[in-house]
Scaffold this motif. Structure first.
Motif, PDB file in Angstrom:
ATOM      1  N   THR A  21       0.855  -1.193   0.000  1.00  0.00           N
ATOM      2  CA  THR A  21       0.000   0.000   0.000  1.00  0.00           C
ATOM      3  C   THR A  21       0.890   1.241   0.000  1.00  0.00           C
ATOM      4  O   THR A  21       2.087   1.154   0.287  1.00  0.00           O
ATOM      5  CB  THR A  21      -0.855   0.048   1.286  1.00  0.00           C
ATOM      6  OG1 THR A  21       0.030   0.104   2.412  1.00  0.00           O
ATOM      7  CG2 THR A  21      -1.750  -1.183   1.403  1.00  0.00           C
ATOM      8  N   GLU A  56      -5.609  -2.166  -6.919  1.00  0.00           N
ATOM      9  CA  GLU A  56      -6.866  -2.865  -6.657  1.00  0.00           C
ATOM     10  C   GLU A  56      -7.460  -2.289  -5.381  1.00  0.00           C
ATOM     11  O   GLU A  56      -6.785  -2.232  -4.345  1.00  0.00           O
ATOM     12  CB  GLU A  56      -6.533  -4.347  -6.455  1.00  0.00           C
ATOM     13  CG  GLU A  56      -7.678  -5.297  -6.720  1.00  0.00           C
ATOM     14  CD  GLU A  56      -7.305  -6.724  -6.302  1.00  0.00           C
ATOM     15  OE1 GLU A  56      -8.162  -7.391  -5.713  1.00  0.00           O
ATOM     16  OE2 GLU A  56      -6.148  -7.126  -6.531  1.00  0.00           O
ATOM     17  N   LYS A  57      -8.703  -1.833  -5.464  1.00  0.00           N
ATOM     18  CA  LYS A  57      -9.302  -1.210  -4.281  1.00  0.00           C
ATOM     19  C   LYS A  57      -9.820  -2.286  -3.320  1.00  0.00           C
ATOM     20  O   LYS A  57     -10.583  -3.162  -3.707  1.00  0.00           O
ATOM     21  CB  LYS A  57     -10.438  -0.270  -4.689  1.00  0.00           C
ATOM     22  CG  LYS A  57     -10.840   0.641  -3.552  1.00  0.00           C
ATOM     23  CD  LYS A  57     -11.443   1.942  -4.037  1.00  0.00           C
ATOM     24  CE  LYS A  57     -11.573   2.866  -2.828  1.00  0.00           C
ATOM     25  NZ  LYS A  57     -12.005   4.183  -3.149  1.00  0.00           N
ATOM     26  N   LYS A  58      -9.331  -2.220  -2.085  1.00  0.00           N
ATOM     27  CA  LYS A  58      -9.806  -3.139  -1.051  1.00  0.00           C
ATOM     28  C   LYS A  58     -10.270  -2.312   0.133  1.00  0.00           C
ATOM     29  O   LYS A  58      -9.454  -1.724   0.832  1.00  0.00           O
ATOM     30  CB  LYS A  58      -8.686  -4.108  -0.639  1.00  0.00           C
ATOM     31  CG  LYS A  58      -8.697  -5.381  -1.473  1.00  0.00           C
ATOM     32  CD  LYS A  58      -7.917  -6.509  -0.851  1.00  0.00           C
ATOM     33  CE  LYS A  58      -7.886  -7.720  -1.793  1.00  0.00           C
ATOM     34  NZ  LYS A  58      -6.646  -8.485  -1.649  1.00  0.00           N
ATOM     35  N   LYS A  60     -11.108   0.740   1.954  1.00  0.00           N
ATOM     36  CA  LYS A  60     -10.834   2.164   1.731  1.00  0.00           C
ATOM     37  C   LYS A  60      -9.501   2.420   1.046  1.00  0.00           C
ATOM     38  O   LYS A  60      -9.217   3.535   0.642  1.00  0.00           O
ATOM     39  CB  LYS A  60     -10.844   2.905   3.091  1.00  0.00           C
ATOM     40  CG  LYS A  60     -12.258   3.183   3.598  1.00  0.00           C
ATOM     41  CD  LYS A  60     -12.210   3.843   4.954  1.00  0.00           C
ATOM     42  CE  LYS A  60     -12.436   5.344   4.883  1.00  0.00           C
ATOM     43  NZ  LYS A  60     -12.412   5.965   6.233  1.00  0.00           N
ATOM     44  N   ARG A  61      -8.651   1.379   0.961  1.00  0.00           N
ATOM     45  CA  ARG A  61      -7.330   1.636   0.397  1.00  0.00           C
ATOM     46  C   ARG A  61      -7.045   0.816  -0.860  1.00  0.00           C
ATOM     47  O   ARG A  61      -7.743  -0.146  -1.164  1.00  0.00           O
ATOM     48  CB  ARG A  61      -6.239   1.428   1.438  1.00  0.00           C
ATOM     49  CG  ARG A  61      -6.624   0.463   2.548  1.00  0.00           C
ATOM     50  CD  ARG A  61      -5.518   0.195   3.474  1.00  0.00           C
ATOM     51  NE  ARG A  61      -5.298  -1.248   3.517  1.00  0.00           N
ATOM     52  CZ  ARG A  61      -4.362  -1.818   4.224  1.00  0.00           C
ATOM     53  NH1 ARG A  61      -3.517  -1.100   4.932  1.00  0.00           N
ATOM     54  NH2 ARG A  61      -4.232  -3.130   4.238  1.00  0.00           N
ATOM     55  N   PHE A  62      -5.989   1.250  -1.532  1.00  0.00           N
ATOM     56  CA  PHE A  62      -5.563   0.566  -2.745  1.00  0.00           C
ATOM     57  C   PHE A  62      -4.412  -0.376  -2.432  1.00  0.00           C
ATOM     58  O   PHE A  62      -3.515  -0.040  -1.659  1.00  0.00           O
ATOM     59  CB  PHE A  62      -5.104   1.574  -3.804  1.00  0.00           C
ATOM     60  CG  PHE A  62      -6.241   2.243  -4.522  1.00  0.00           C
ATOM     61  CD1 PHE A  62      -6.897   1.585  -5.558  1.00  0.00           C
ATOM     62  CD2 PHE A  62      -6.658   3.523  -4.168  1.00  0.00           C
ATOM     63  CE1 PHE A  62      -7.950   2.192  -6.234  1.00  0.00           C
ATOM     64  CE2 PHE A  62      -7.711   4.131  -4.830  1.00  0.00           C
ATOM     65  CZ  PHE A  62      -8.358   3.464  -5.868  1.00  0.00           C
TER      66      PHE A  62
END
Ligand SMILES: [Zn+2]
Length: 144
Positions: A21, A56-58, A60-62
């Motif tokens: 991240t 890849e968005k998971k 709230k974060r990428f």
């Protein structure tokens, strides 16, 4: 594609981690680079746009992962370095690299095998591959 020095720092973290991240990248590089969170996000955005990373968005974060292979990217960086110099300067460049590299006995034996093989197919002379006006090779001087 050209990977800038700052982008390369980011790519190394992604290759080492597999998935990461922007927060983790910032944490790992904070001593070395003194970047702000927005700097890391800008670099990540740029690397995604270049096709070097996927995001890849998971929640709230990428989560970022590499789309390009580390070994071939390393080779590409080395090719870029060699292309900065006249081919006739490559032996001097290699000699410098050998002097400055830490090598094990195994590495040295491997390199000796490479050289033994190269010896069988040695070039009679190295031709200048520069555009006229960018080096002082005789060949270019003769053209003008
Ligand atoms: Zn040249």
């Amino acid at each position: 594609m050209i990977i800038a020095n700052a982008e390369w720092e980011v790519m190394r973290v992604v290759w080492a981690k597999g998935q990461t991240t922007s927060g983790e990248i910032l944490e790992i590089l904070k001593q070395k680079m003194q970047w702000s969170p927005s700097t890391v996000k800008t670099l990540l955005k740029r690397l995604v746009a270049k096709g070097c990373l996927q995001a890849e968005k998971k929640g709230k974060r990428f989560i970022y992962s590499a789309k390009i292979d580390e070994k071939s990217s390393m080779d590409r960086q080395t090719d870029d370095l060699l292309n900065k110099f006249c081919q006739r300067q490559h032996p001097a460049l290699l000699e410098h690299l050998l002097h400055t590299s830490s090598l094990t006995l195994t590495d040295i034996e491997h390199l000796q095998n490479v050289l033994t093989h190269k010896k069988k197919h040695a070039a009679a002379e190295i031709h200048c591959n520069c555009i006229p006006g960018q080096c002082r090779c005789k060949e270019n001087m003769e053209v003008f």
